[in-house]
Design an enzyme around this catalytic site. Structure first.
Site, PDB file in Angstrom:
ATOM      1  N   TYR A 191      23.901 -63.617  89.038  1.00 13.51           N
ATOM      2  CA  TYR A 191      25.213 -64.156  89.609  1.00 13.51           C
ATOM      3  C   TYR A 191      24.922 -65.861  89.669  1.00 13.51           C
ATOM      4  O   TYR A 191      26.100 -66.526  89.299  1.00 13.51           O
ATOM      5  CB  TYR A 191      25.158 -63.818  90.992  1.00 13.51           C
ATOM      6  CG  TYR A 191      26.158 -64.199  91.805  1.00 13.51           C
ATOM      7  CD1 TYR A 191      27.578 -63.600  91.661  1.00 13.51           C
ATOM      8  CD2 TYR A 191      26.002 -65.199  92.846  1.00 13.51           C
ATOM      9  CE1 TYR A 191      28.610 -64.235  92.256  1.00 13.51           C
ATOM     10  CE2 TYR A 191      27.112 -65.674  93.486  1.00 13.51           C
ATOM     11  CZ  TYR A 191      28.201 -65.151  93.413  1.00 13.51           C
ATOM     12  OH  TYR A 191      29.492 -65.628  94.130  1.00 13.51           O
ATOM     13  N   SER A 250      30.687 -70.763  93.309  1.00 17.69           N
ATOM     14  CA  SER A 250      29.814 -70.683  94.372  1.00 17.69           C
ATOM     15  C   SER A 250      28.657 -71.659  94.683  1.00 17.69           C
ATOM     16  O   SER A 250      28.300 -72.451  93.838  1.00 17.69           O
ATOM     17  CB  SER A 250      29.050 -69.081  94.348  1.00 17.69           C
ATOM     18  OG  SER A 250      28.181 -68.816  95.410  1.00 17.69           O
TER      19      SER A 250
HETATM   20  P1  NAP Z   1      35.608 -59.148  97.038  1.00 17.20           P
HETATM   21  O1  NAP Z   1      36.072 -59.062  98.058  1.00 17.20           O
HETATM   22  O2  NAP Z   1      34.815 -58.121  96.570  1.00 17.20           O
HETATM   23  O3  NAP Z   1      36.963 -59.062  95.971  1.00 17.20           O
HETATM   24  C1  NAP Z   1      36.776 -59.355  94.734  1.00 17.20           C
HETATM   25  C2  NAP Z   1      38.062 -59.219  93.740  1.00 17.20           C
HETATM   26  O4  NAP Z   1      37.968 -59.092  92.385  1.00 17.20           O
HETATM   27  C3  NAP Z   1      38.841 -57.836  94.165  1.00 17.20           C
HETATM   28  O5  NAP Z   1      39.903 -57.925  94.164  1.00 17.20           O
HETATM   29  C4  NAP Z   1      38.226 -57.048  92.928  1.00 17.20           C
HETATM   30  O6  NAP Z   1      39.131 -55.931  92.803  1.00 17.20           O
HETATM   31  C5  NAP Z   1      38.237 -58.007  91.989  1.00 17.20           C
HETATM   32  N1  NAP Z   1      37.522 -57.767  90.526  1.00 17.20           N
HETATM   33  C6  NAP Z   1      36.394 -57.655  90.504  1.00 17.20           C
HETATM   34  N2  NAP Z   1      35.771 -57.392  89.088  1.00 17.20           N
HETATM   35  C7  NAP Z   1      36.976 -57.645  88.475  1.00 17.20           C
HETATM   36  C8  NAP Z   1      37.387 -57.390  87.232  1.00 17.20           C
HETATM   37  N3  NAP Z   1      36.631 -57.144  86.225  1.00 17.20           N
HETATM   38  N4  NAP Z   1      38.653 -57.686  86.863  1.00 17.20           N
HETATM   39  C9  NAP Z   1      39.580 -58.000  87.788  1.00 17.20           C
HETATM   40  N5  NAP Z   1      39.372 -58.182  88.915  1.00 17.20           N
HETATM   41  C10 NAP Z   1      38.360 -57.834  89.463  1.00 17.20           C
HETATM   42  O7  NAP Z   1      34.960 -60.320  96.457  1.00 17.20           O
HETATM   43  P2  NAP Z   1      35.160 -61.923  97.359  1.00 17.20           P
HETATM   44  O8  NAP Z   1      33.921 -61.900  98.381  1.00 17.20           O
HETATM   45  O9  NAP Z   1      36.523 -62.169  97.644  1.00 17.20           O
HETATM   46  O10 NAP Z   1      34.718 -62.905  96.077  1.00 17.20           O
HETATM   47  C11 NAP Z   1      35.671 -63.495  95.365  1.00 17.20           C
HETATM   48  C12 NAP Z   1      35.240 -64.662  94.734  1.00 17.20           C
HETATM   49  O11 NAP Z   1      34.412 -65.587  95.301  1.00 17.20           O
HETATM   50  C13 NAP Z   1      34.143 -64.046  93.338  1.00 17.20           C
HETATM   51  O12 NAP Z   1      33.971 -64.883  92.472  1.00 17.20           O
HETATM   52  C14 NAP Z   1      32.736 -64.503  94.072  1.00 17.20           C
HETATM   53  O13 NAP Z   1      31.651 -64.610  93.415  1.00 17.20           O
HETATM   54  C15 NAP Z   1      33.144 -65.780  94.917  1.00 17.20           C
HETATM   55  N6  NAP Z   1      32.408 -65.833  95.978  1.00 17.20           N
HETATM   56  C16 NAP Z   1      32.426 -65.288  97.293  1.00 17.20           C
HETATM   57  C17 NAP Z   1      31.542 -65.551  98.386  1.00 17.20           C
HETATM   58  C18 NAP Z   1      31.623 -65.142  99.647  1.00 17.20           C
HETATM   59  O14 NAP Z   1      30.808 -65.310 100.485  1.00 17.20           O
HETATM   60  N7  NAP Z   1      32.506 -63.975  99.797  1.00 17.20           N
HETATM   61  C19 NAP Z   1      30.729 -66.601  98.112  1.00 17.20           C
HETATM   62  C20 NAP Z   1      30.807 -67.567  96.919  1.00 17.20           C
HETATM   63  C21 NAP Z   1      31.614 -67.156  95.966  1.00 17.20           C
HETATM   64  P3  NAP Z   1      39.010 -54.607  91.783  1.00 17.20           P
HETATM   65  O15 NAP Z   1      37.255 -54.377  92.073  1.00 17.20           O
HETATM   66  O16 NAP Z   1      39.660 -53.667  92.326  1.00 17.20           O
HETATM   67  O17 NAP Z   1      38.887 -54.911  90.315  1.00 17.20           O
END
Ligand code: NAP
Length: 258
Positions: A157, A143
Site C-alpha cells: 500500500y 496517503s
Molecule cells: P473506502 O471507504 O473503503 O472506500 C473506497 C471506495 O473505493 C469505495 O467507493 C469502493 O467501492 C471504491 N473502490 C475500491 N476499489 C475500486 C476499484 N477497483 N474500482 C473502482 N472503485 C473502487 O475507503 P476510504 O477510506 O474512503 O479510502 C479512499 C481513498 O483514500 C483510498 O485511496 C485510500 O487509500 C485513501 N486513504 C484513506 C485513508 C483513511 O484513513 N480512510 C487514509 C489515507 C488514504 P467498491 O468497493 O464498491 O468499488
C-alpha cells in the site's frame, strides 16, 4: 474563495463511500455536476441520489479503476452527460494488510493494480476531454502512509501511495502546457467504515498519536480537494497537501506527552 466551481463536471472514483463520498458530496454542494463512480452501480447511484436530494446534479456509474475499458467508458459517460470533464478526483483505493513473508504476488498486484495503475488509467481516460478544453484539474488521493510514514502490513500500500506522487510529478510537467494541474491530498487517519473495520484498538491508538486527538473527517479531505480544484489554485501543480491533524509531526511519544 471557492465560488468558482458552479457547473463544473467532476468525476470522483471510489465515491460510493468513505472519503470519495465526502468529496462527491462537497463538489455537489459547490454546484458541480458529479459522476459518482465505484464498482457497485447501486451504491454509486445511492450517493448520486443523496447529492440530487440536496439540490445538486449527479449520476452514478459502475466501473473498476483497474480496467482500461471501464475507465474509458467512465470518461465517455461524463463527456456525454455533463459536456466534458473539468475535474478528476482519482480517489479509489484499497488497503488490505499483509506482512512481508505472508504477502503474495496476487496481494501485491491487487493493491498496485487498483491504487497505482488505477490512477494511470483514470487519468489517461480523462485526458482527451481535458486537453480539448485546454484546462483541467486532477486530484489524487494518496496517503501519509508511503510518502511520509510506514506501518507494518502496508508495504504494498505504501509503495502504491508513494508511487502516485512519482506519477503526479511527471504528469504535472507533461500536462502543464494544456492548463491541466495535477495535485494530491495525503490523508492521515480518516473516519470511514473501512478504517473502522481495522478495529477499536487500532482506532484508539491512532487517535492517541494525533496531536489534534481526533481522526480526520471525510469533509476535511474533501475541502482540500476542493481547494486544488478551484480557480484560485490555478498556479499550483505537482504538489501534495497533508491532512492529518498533525499526525506526522511528533518526533516521538515524548513529544505528544510533553
Ligand atoms: P473506502 O471507504 O473503503 O472506500 C473506497 C471506495 O473505493 C469505495 O467507493 C469502493 O467501492 C471504491 N473502490 C475500491 N476499489 C475500486 C476499484 N477497483 N474500482 C473502482 N472503485 C473502487 O475507503 P476510504 O477510506 O474512503 O479510502 C479512499 C481513498 O483514500 C483510498 O485511496 C485510500 O487509500 C485513501 N486513504 C484513506 C485513508 C483513511 O484513513 N480512510 C487514509 C489515507 C488514504 P467498491 O468497493 O464498491 O468499488
Amino acid at each position: 474563495m471557492f465560488n468558482s466551481l458552479q457547473g463544473r463536471s467532476v468525476i470522483v472514483t471510489g465515491s460510493s463511500k468513505g472519503i470519495g463520498r465526502g468529496i462527491a458530496l462537497r463538489f455537489g454542494s459547490a454546484g458541480c455536476k458529479v459522476l459518482v463512480v465505484s464498482r457497485s452501480r447501486s451504491e454509486s447511484e445511492a450517493v448520486a441520489a443523496e447529492i440530487a436530494a440536496s439540490g445538486g446534479k449527479a449520476m452514478g456509474f459502475a466501473a473498476d479503476v483497474s480496467r482500461q475499458a471501464d475507465m474509458q467508458a467512465m470518461a465517455q459517460v461524463a463527456v456525454e452527460s455533463f459536456g466534458g470533464i473539468d475535474i478528476l478526483c482519482a480517489n479509489a483505493g484499497i488497503f488490505p494488510a499483509a506482512k512481508l513473508g505472508a504477502m503474495t504476488e496476487a496481494d501485491f498486484d491487487l493493491v498496485l493494480g487498483t491504487n497505482l495503475k488505477g490512477v494511470f488509467l483514470s487519468v489517461s481516460a480523462c485526458l482527451p476531454a481535458m486537453k480539448a478544453k485546454k484546462s483541467g484539474r486532477i486530484i489524487l488521493t494518496s496517503s501519509i502512509t508511503g510518502p511520509e510514514t510506514g506501518f507494518p502490513g502496508w508495504s504494498h500500500y505504501g509503495a502504491s501511495k508513494a508511487g502516485q506522487l512519482g506519477f503526479m510529478r511527471t504528469a504535472a510537467i507533461e500536462l502543464a502546457p494544456y492548463g491541466i494541474t495535477v495535485n494530491a491530498v495525503l490523508p492521515g487517519n480518516i473516519a470511514t467504515g473501512t478504517l473502522a473495520d481495522l478495529g477499536e484498538d487500532y482506532i484508539r491508538k491512532m487517535t492517541a498519536s494525533i496531536p489534534m486527538r481526533r481522526l480526520g473527517s471525510c469533509a476535511d479531505v474533501a475541502n482540500a480537494a476542493l481547494f486544488f480544484a478551484s480557480d484560485e489554485a490555478a498556479y499550483i501543480t505537482g504538489q501534495s497537501l497533508i491532512i492529518d491533524g498533525g499526525q506526522i509531526l511528533p518526533e516521538s511519544l515524548a513529544a505528544l506527552e510533553a
